[in-house]
Motif scaffolding. Structure first.
Motif, PDB file in Angstrom:
ATOM      1  N   TYR A   1      50.389 -12.532  -4.332  1.00  9.73           N
ATOM      2  CA  TYR A   1      51.658 -13.242  -4.453  1.00  9.73           C
ATOM      3  C   TYR A   1      52.674 -12.263  -5.014  1.00  9.73           C
ATOM      4  CZ  TYR A   1      55.191 -16.626  -5.675  1.00  9.73           C
ATOM      5  OH  TYR A   1      56.370 -17.310  -5.764  1.00  9.73           O
ATOM      6  N   LEU A   2      53.711 -11.959  -4.227  1.00  3.37           N
ATOM      7  CA  LEU A   2      54.726 -10.992  -4.628  1.00  3.37           C
ATOM      8  C   LEU A   2      56.006 -11.741  -4.963  1.00  3.37           C
ATOM      9  CD1 LEU A   2      54.123  -8.289  -1.876  1.00  3.37           C
ATOM     10  CD2 LEU A   2      52.954  -8.612  -4.053  1.00  3.37           C
ATOM     11  N   PRO A   3      56.383 -11.801  -6.242  1.00  4.48           N
ATOM     12  CA  PRO A   3      57.587 -12.548  -6.632  1.00  4.48           C
ATOM     13  C   PRO A   3      58.859 -11.831  -6.195  1.00  4.48           C
ATOM     14  CG  PRO A   3      56.668 -11.408  -8.515  1.00  4.48           C
ATOM     15  CD  PRO A   3      55.697 -11.202  -7.396  1.00  4.48           C
ATOM     16  N   LEU A   4      59.949 -12.548  -6.293  1.00  7.33           N
ATOM     17  CA  LEU A   4      61.247 -12.000  -5.912  1.00  7.33           C
ATOM     18  C   LEU A   4      61.576 -10.785  -6.777  1.00  7.33           C
ATOM     19  CD1 LEU A   4      63.562 -12.752  -3.927  1.00  7.33           C
ATOM     20  CD2 LEU A   4      64.703 -13.842  -5.854  1.00  7.33           C
ATOM     21  N   GLY A   5      62.057  -9.722  -6.158  1.00  4.41           N
ATOM     22  CA  GLY A   5      62.389  -8.506  -6.888  1.00  4.41           C
ATOM     23  C   GLY A   5      61.199  -7.606  -7.134  1.00  4.41           C
ATOM     24  N   TRP A   6      60.071  -7.904  -6.515  1.00  4.63           N
ATOM     25  CA  TRP A   6      58.864  -7.110  -6.711  1.00  4.63           C
ATOM     26  C   TRP A   6      59.075  -5.659  -6.286  1.00  4.63           C
ATOM     27  CZ3 TRP A   6      55.906  -4.695  -2.907  1.00  4.63           C
ATOM     28  CH2 TRP A   6      54.669  -4.207  -3.316  1.00  4.63           C
ATOM     29  N   GLU A   7      59.851  -5.426  -5.246  1.00  8.37           N
ATOM     30  CA  GLU A   7      60.034  -4.074  -4.733  1.00  8.37           C
ATOM     31  C   GLU A   7      60.673  -3.152  -5.767  1.00  8.37           C
ATOM     32  OE1 GLU A   7      61.072  -6.784  -3.364  1.00  8.37           O
ATOM     33  OE2 GLU A   7      60.130  -7.026  -1.393  1.00  8.37           O
ATOM     34  N   LYS A   8      61.575  -3.683  -6.603  1.00 10.94           N
ATOM     35  CA  LYS A   8      62.248  -2.839  -7.593  1.00 10.94           C
ATOM     36  C   LYS A   8      61.275  -2.366  -8.670  1.00 10.94           C
ATOM     37  CE  LYS A   8      66.709  -5.132  -6.945  1.00 10.94           C
ATOM     38  NZ  LYS A   8      67.788  -5.920  -7.579  1.00 10.94           N
TER      39      LYS A   8
ATOM     40  N   GLY B   1      44.882  -5.676  -7.376  1.00 10.98           N
ATOM     41  CA  GLY B   1      43.581  -6.172  -6.998  1.00 10.98           C
ATOM     42  C   GLY B   1      42.570  -6.131  -8.116  1.00 10.98           C
ATOM     43  N   SER B   2      43.008  -5.907  -9.358  1.00  8.84           N
ATOM     44  CA  SER B   2      42.053  -5.833 -10.458  1.00  8.84           C
ATOM     45  C   SER B   2      41.680  -7.225 -10.924  1.00  8.84           C
ATOM     46  CB  SER B   2      42.630  -4.996 -11.597  1.00  8.84           C
ATOM     47  OG  SER B   2      43.908  -5.497 -11.973  1.00  8.84           O
ATOM     48  N   PHE B   3      42.283  -7.726 -11.989  1.00  6.05           N
ATOM     49  CA  PHE B   3      41.864  -9.003 -12.532  1.00  6.05           C
ATOM     50  C   PHE B   3      43.041  -9.878 -12.923  1.00  6.05           C
ATOM     51  CE2 PHE B   3      38.782  -5.735 -13.795  1.00  6.05           C
ATOM     52  CZ  PHE B   3      37.768  -6.094 -12.937  1.00  6.05           C
ATOM     53  N   GLY B   4      44.073  -9.925 -12.104  1.00  3.86           N
ATOM     54  CA  GLY B   4      45.143 -10.845 -12.462  1.00  3.86           C
ATOM     55  C   GLY B   4      46.504 -10.340 -12.087  1.00  3.86           C
ATOM     56  N   GLN B   5      47.419 -10.389 -13.054  1.00  2.00           N
ATOM     57  CA  GLN B   5      48.797 -10.039 -12.795  1.00  2.00           C
ATOM     58  C   GLN B   5      49.002  -8.563 -13.068  1.00  2.00           C
ATOM     59  OE1 GLN B   5      51.592 -12.698 -14.440  1.00  2.00           O
ATOM     60  NE2 GLN B   5      53.381 -11.505 -13.876  1.00  2.00           N
ATOM     61  N   SER B   6      49.479  -7.836 -12.064  1.00  4.44           N
ATOM     62  CA  SER B   6      49.727  -6.417 -12.215  1.00  4.44           C
ATOM     63  C   SER B   6      51.017  -6.177 -12.983  1.00  4.44           C
ATOM     64  CB  SER B   6      49.797  -5.744 -10.838  1.00  4.44           C
ATOM     65  OG  SER B   6      48.586  -5.924 -10.138  1.00  4.44           O
ATOM     66  N   ALA B   7      51.208  -4.934 -13.378  1.00  3.97           N
ATOM     67  CA  ALA B   7      52.375  -4.605 -14.185  1.00  3.97           C
ATOM     68  C   ALA B   7      53.682  -4.812 -13.428  1.00  3.97           C
ATOM     69  CB  ALA B   7      52.281  -3.156 -14.667  1.00  3.97           C
ATOM     70  N   ASP B   8      53.611  -4.814 -12.107  1.00  2.59           N
ATOM     71  CA  ASP B   8      54.819  -5.019 -11.318  1.00  2.59           C
ATOM     72  C   ASP B   8      55.141  -6.489 -11.114  1.00  2.59           C
ATOM     73  OD1 ASP B   8      52.723  -5.649  -9.742  1.00  2.59           O
ATOM     74  OD2 ASP B   8      53.488  -4.697  -7.936  1.00  2.59           O
ATOM     75  N   GLY B   9      54.326  -7.372 -11.655  1.00  3.70           N
ATOM     76  CA  GLY B   9      54.580  -8.797 -11.510  1.00  3.70           C
ATOM     77  C   GLY B   9      53.833  -9.449 -10.377  1.00  3.70           C
ATOM     78  N   SER B  10      53.173  -8.667  -9.523  1.00  4.44           N
ATOM     79  CA  SER B  10      52.413  -9.259  -8.425  1.00  4.44           C
ATOM     80  C   SER B  10      51.143  -9.907  -8.968  1.00  4.44           C
ATOM     81  CB  SER B  10      52.060  -8.191  -7.387  1.00  4.44           C
ATOM     82  OG  SER B  10      51.181  -7.234  -7.946  1.00  4.44           O
ATOM     83  N   ILE B  11      50.713 -10.953  -8.300  1.00  3.14           N
ATOM     84  CA  ILE B  11      49.513 -11.683  -8.713  1.00  3.14           C
ATOM     85  C   ILE B  11      48.444 -11.470  -7.653  1.00  3.14           C
ATOM     86  CG2 ILE B  11      48.547 -13.946  -9.238  1.00  3.14           C
ATOM     87  CD1 ILE B  11      51.342 -14.801 -10.101  1.00  3.14           C
ATOM     88  N   GLU B  12      47.310 -10.901  -8.076  1.00  2.89           N
ATOM     89  CA  GLU B  12      46.204 -10.633  -7.170  1.00  2.89           C
ATOM     90  C   GLU B  12      45.093 -11.648  -7.431  1.00  2.89           C
ATOM     91  OE1 GLU B  12      46.078  -8.217  -4.749  1.00  2.89           O
ATOM     92  OE2 GLU B  12      48.186  -7.984  -5.232  1.00  2.89           O
ATOM     93  N   THR B  13      44.762 -12.438  -6.446  1.00  6.30           N
ATOM     94  CA  THR B  13      43.725 -13.449  -6.621  1.00  6.30           C
ATOM     95  C   THR B  13      43.053 -13.699  -5.279  1.00  6.30           C
ATOM     96  OG1 THR B  13      43.282 -15.663  -7.482  1.00  6.30           O
ATOM     97  CG2 THR B  13      45.357 -15.347  -6.288  1.00  6.30           C
ATOM     98  N   HIS B  14      42.350 -14.816  -5.160  1.00  4.09           N
ATOM     99  CA  HIS B  14      41.608 -15.100  -3.936  1.00  4.09           C
ATOM    100  C   HIS B  14      41.634 -16.595  -3.654  1.00  4.09           C
ATOM    101  CE1 HIS B  14      39.911 -11.413  -5.664  1.00  4.09           C
ATOM    102  NE2 HIS B  14      39.727 -11.036  -4.416  1.00  4.09           N
ATOM    103  N   GLN B  15      41.781 -16.914  -2.384  1.00  2.00           N
ATOM    104  CA  GLN B  15      41.567 -18.273  -1.909  1.00  2.00           C
ATOM    105  C   GLN B  15      40.172 -18.329  -1.281  1.00  2.00           C
ATOM    106  OE1 GLN B  15      45.304 -20.094  -0.038  1.00  2.00           O
ATOM    107  NE2 GLN B  15      45.625 -17.925   0.348  1.00  2.00           N
ATOM    108  N   TYR B  16      39.648 -19.515  -1.117  1.00  4.43           N
ATOM    109  CA  TYR B  16      38.338 -19.589  -0.481  1.00  4.43           C
ATOM    110  C   TYR B  16      38.134 -20.933   0.206  1.00  4.43           C
ATOM    111  CZ  TYR B  16      36.570 -22.344  -4.489  1.00  4.43           C
ATOM    112  OH  TYR B  16      36.358 -23.314  -5.445  1.00  4.43           O
ATOM    113  N   SER B  17      37.255 -20.902   1.198  1.00  6.52           N
ATOM    114  CA  SER B  17      36.772 -22.121   1.845  1.00  6.52           C
ATOM    115  C   SER B  17      35.267 -22.179   1.614  1.00  6.52           C
ATOM    116  CB  SER B  17      37.089 -22.110   3.341  1.00  6.52           C
ATOM    117  OG  SER B  17      36.410 -21.039   3.984  1.00  6.52           O
ATOM    118  N   VAL B  18      34.680 -23.355   1.782  1.00  3.06           N
ATOM    119  CA  VAL B  18      33.266 -23.500   1.436  1.00  3.06           C
ATOM    120  C   VAL B  18      32.589 -24.519   2.347  1.00  3.06           C
ATOM    121  CG1 VAL B  18      33.785 -25.266  -0.306  1.00  3.06           C
ATOM    122  CG2 VAL B  18      31.653 -23.977  -0.467  1.00  3.06           C
ATOM    123  N   THR B  19      31.342 -24.244   2.676  1.00  4.59           N
ATOM    124  CA  THR B  19      30.454 -25.221   3.303  1.00  4.59           C
ATOM    125  C   THR B  19      29.194 -25.288   2.441  1.00  4.59           C
ATOM    126  OG1 THR B  19      29.496 -23.507   4.719  1.00  4.59           O
ATOM    127  CG2 THR B  19      31.293 -24.821   5.644  1.00  4.59           C
TER     128      THR B  19
END
Length: 437
Positions: A308-315, A329-347
């Motif tokens: 998830y890249l918030p507004l102004g992420w490029e700056k 892609g580590s464990f949460g919110q990066s220093a630039d404000g981007s949020i790295e996480t995962h969605q999933y489906s399940v059976t």
């Protein structure tokens, strides 16, 4: 009278003298209405300019060597904590047996007593005052033929019942109730295990795993590897007058950080946005029941990496471009404000370890294999594609100004035409009336 400039002939906005202007009541009404329309449309244009849209993109995930966090909260009302073990393994060959770091086991009262949480002071199966700490300083407990664990309190010794269990697990030996083992008899291990037979357990916390295909499971007994096989010591699970089953409730299961509540609330106002689905994890509040002691529940999970890249992420991205590959892609919110996480489906799938078919459900042709380990298993696979949800404004500031000018110009033009029609219509009506008189 001022001298005429060379630009006078180019004037597209010819002026009229004040004496030639006629003001009418209808013109005043049209002016007020047109101003209201202009303000209303201008406000809508401003709201449209301030609106934030989320544009999803699908790319190939080029992350390498990343790890992923798994957060879980699962309750087992009919299995005591002492019998439950959390293990993690993946195709890279990494295995985590009996995960304890970052995971909390909470003892639950029996269902007949409401299933509430037992006080924290009662959580320790092995009381500290019954361990070897109060014995002779020269005391060295035997390991009964097994190699002492590397994390023993005293090198080359097994001072406690837990250390003997660790030593047995390293040798792939069954441990049982600890009969004939002085450390366990001193700590009254068997008696306390019997006291907990009717209790339940809740396992919650987080573990870090390699971002590759793998599985984690919660099963009874101490786990160990025997060659290429993963084995659990099920003696204490089966040899008991109390009937344990793996009925369970998954309160929460997610991969990576949860979407911040403020952001989820803002985006949740529009159910059509693709990111809002992530805030609801498919396995949350899942409840499964069984009366079979030898029963296996399996969940097959497809994980999709999501940014998830918030507004102004490029700056802000420009400020740490060099180290970005370590943080993204580590464990949460990066220093630039981007949020790295995962969605999933399940059976999901469930079966009795005794085998058989699904004749009770009208499917005799569906056969189940025999054997296996009772418990709850989660098998996960990582998608090679990555979803990027990027915040963007649908309109630039120049576009906002252009729209504002179009609103003002168009409204005034239409208002002028309406006013002209009303004025000329009024004149014609007066002429018709004067003829009738």
């Amino acid at each position: 009278m001022p001298a005429k400039s060379r630009f006078t002939k180019l004037d597209a906005f010819t002026k009229t003298v004040e004496d030639a202007r006629i003001r009418t009541t209808s013109g005043g009404i049209v002016t007020i209405v047109s101003l209201i329309v202009v303000f209303f449309l201008a406000w809508g244009e401003w709201q449209d300019y301030r609106r934030i849209e989320i544009h999803p993109e699908l790319i190939v995930d080029k992350g390498r060597g990343e790890r992923m966090e798994i957060h879980l909260n699962v309750s087992f009302p009919r299995v005591p904590c002492e019998l439950l073990t959390l293990d993690v393994m993946d195709v890279s060959g990494e295995q985590q047996h009996g995960v304890q770091h970052g995971v909390v086991k909470t003892r639950l009262r029996p269902l007949s007593e409401g299933g509430g949480v037992i006080e924290a002071k009662a959580l320790a199966l092995h009381a500290r005052d019954e361990e070897a700490a109060h014995l002779d300083p020269n005391y060295c407990g035997p390991c009964y033929g097994a190699a002492p664990p590397v994390n023993a309190q005293k090198p080359n010794c097994c001072q406690t019942c837990d250390e003997v269990k660790e030593a047995y697990a390293a040798q792939a030996w069954a441990f049982g109730r600890g009969e004939g083992i002085e450390q366990c008899e001193r700590e009254h291990y068997a008696e306390k295990l019997d006291e907990q037979r009717n209790e339940g357990c809740r396992i919650e916390g987080g573990v870090r795993v390699n971002k590759v295909i793998g599985n984690f499971h919660i099963a009874p007994g101490k786990s160990f590897s025997n060659g290429n096989m993963h084995v659990h010591d099920l003696k204490n699970y089966w040899d008991t007058p109390v009937k344990h089953t793996f009925s369970h409730e998954i309160h929460h299961l997610r991969f990576g950080p949860q979407l911040p509540e403020g952001l989820a609330k803002k985006l949740g106002q529009n159910k059509a946005l693709p990111w809002t689905n992530h805030h609801v994890n498919p396995l949350d509040n899942t409840h499964q029941e069984t009366d079979d002691v030898n029963y296996n529940f399996m969940y097959f999970i497809k994980i999709v990496p999501t940014s998830y890249l918030p507004l102004g992420w490029e700056k802000t991205w420009q400020g740490f471009k060099d180290q970005h590959h370590h943080e993204l892609g580590s464990f949460g919110q990066s220093a630039d404000g981007s949020i790295e996480t995962h969605q999933y489906s399940v059976t999901s799938h469930k079966r009795s370890l005794a085998g058989g078919d699904d004749g009770a459900e009208g499917h005799k042709e569906r056969l189940h294999s025999k054997g296996g380990i009772p418990g709850v298993f989660f098998s996960y696979d990582i998608s090679p594609m990555k979803v990027i949800n990027r915040e963007e404004r649908p309109k630039s500031f120049l576009g906002f100004l252009a729209g504002l000018c179009a609103i003002v110009g168009g409204t005034l033009t239409v208002a002028a035409a309406v006013d002209r029609a009303l004025f000329e219509g009024g004149i014609k009506l007066k002429k018709l009336r004067s003829k009738d008189l």
